[in-house]
Scaffold this active site. Sequence first.
Site, mmCIF file in Angstrom:
data_model
loop_
_atom_site.group_PDB
_atom_site.id
_atom_site.type_symbol
_atom_site.label_atom_id
_atom_site.label_comp_id
_atom_site.label_asym_id
_atom_site.label_seq_id
_atom_site.Cartn_x
_atom_site.Cartn_y
_atom_site.Cartn_z
ATOM 1 N N ALA B 8 0.729 -1.104 -0.007
ATOM 2 C CA ALA B 8 0.085 -0.038 0.259
ATOM 3 C C ALA B 8 0.805 1.164 -0.102
ATOM 4 C CB ALA B 8 -1.050 -0.004 1.256
ATOM 5 N N CYS B 9 0.737 2.186 -0.865
ATOM 6 C CA CYS B 9 1.455 3.509 -0.743
ATOM 7 C C CYS B 9 0.386 4.689 -0.808
ATOM 8 C CB CYS B 9 2.130 3.459 -2.210
ATOM 9 S SG CYS B 9 1.045 3.678 -3.683
ATOM 10 N N THR B 10 1.137 5.841 -0.711
ATOM 11 C CA THR B 10 0.350 7.056 -0.445
ATOM 12 C C THR B 10 -0.898 7.175 -1.227
ATOM 13 O OG1 THR B 10 2.784 7.894 -0.021
ATOM 14 C CG2 THR B 10 0.883 9.611 0.030
ATOM 15 N N THR B 16 2.184 0.859 -5.063
ATOM 16 C CA THR B 16 1.611 -0.340 -4.575
ATOM 17 C C THR B 16 1.814 -1.501 -5.587
ATOM 18 O OG1 THR B 16 -0.140 0.981 -3.333
ATOM 19 C CG2 THR B 16 -0.593 -1.337 -3.778
#
Lengths: 156, 104
Positions: B8-10, B16
Amino acid sequence: MDISRILTPRRVNLALTATTKEQAIHELTDLLYHDGAISDRAAFIEDVWLREAEGSTGFENHIAIPHGKSAAVKQTTLAIGRTQHDIPWETLDGSQVRCIILFAVRLEDQNTTHIRLLSQVASALADDEVIAQLLVENDASNIIRLFSQYAETDLC
Amino acid sequence: MNIVCVAACTAGIAHTYIAREKLIKGAHALGHTIHVETQGTIGTETALTQQDIAAADVVILAVDVKIKGEERFQGKPIVRVKTEVVIKSPVKFLEKVADSLARA
């Protein structure tokens, strides 16, 4: 899935004149604006910089993947540009950037298909072959084919 | 090694999914089994099952943001890492994880 739903040759420019990150983002935003995917250039660029502020989008092997989730985006899409000059960008491997993939995402996208297509483009960037082609291919439709092939074979 | 992972990324748009691909390629190159769940802007995809988690030797959280369902991993060894680390050197990272498990 059909990548041509979000990517057309009109959204690919393999001869960007930019020499800075700012100029490159502007040039690619212009492509999307003139192709009707963005309603407000300044507002979109502001949202791209908001994302940059959270951590640079420089990737590795001369690639950068800036992205903006913005109310100014009419249609979730992407633009691909290759620069004639090395662009300083904070990358993971310290390389200068020659190819920029700009993702434009609508704020409230009910249609997850488009975002899923973007995620497949991102997945393709884990493939060294794709990266190598991105840096040398001179035909926009071959660049699109590169990603569509990947989207078809990747069943995740 | 049996690995389960959440990526999971920003913004949940790009990193992601690159992280997922890199981890899968790296794990296969090293002969590990891996399941990667992505939590992105389109929500959770390829969700981990109870069985995946039960069978896992290690849980890798390749995350830049808070994720959903972390309590599922209670009692399992957890390695937390930024997405950019697994994107940059997936094989090196996985070797390190295997090393630290072997020593534990």
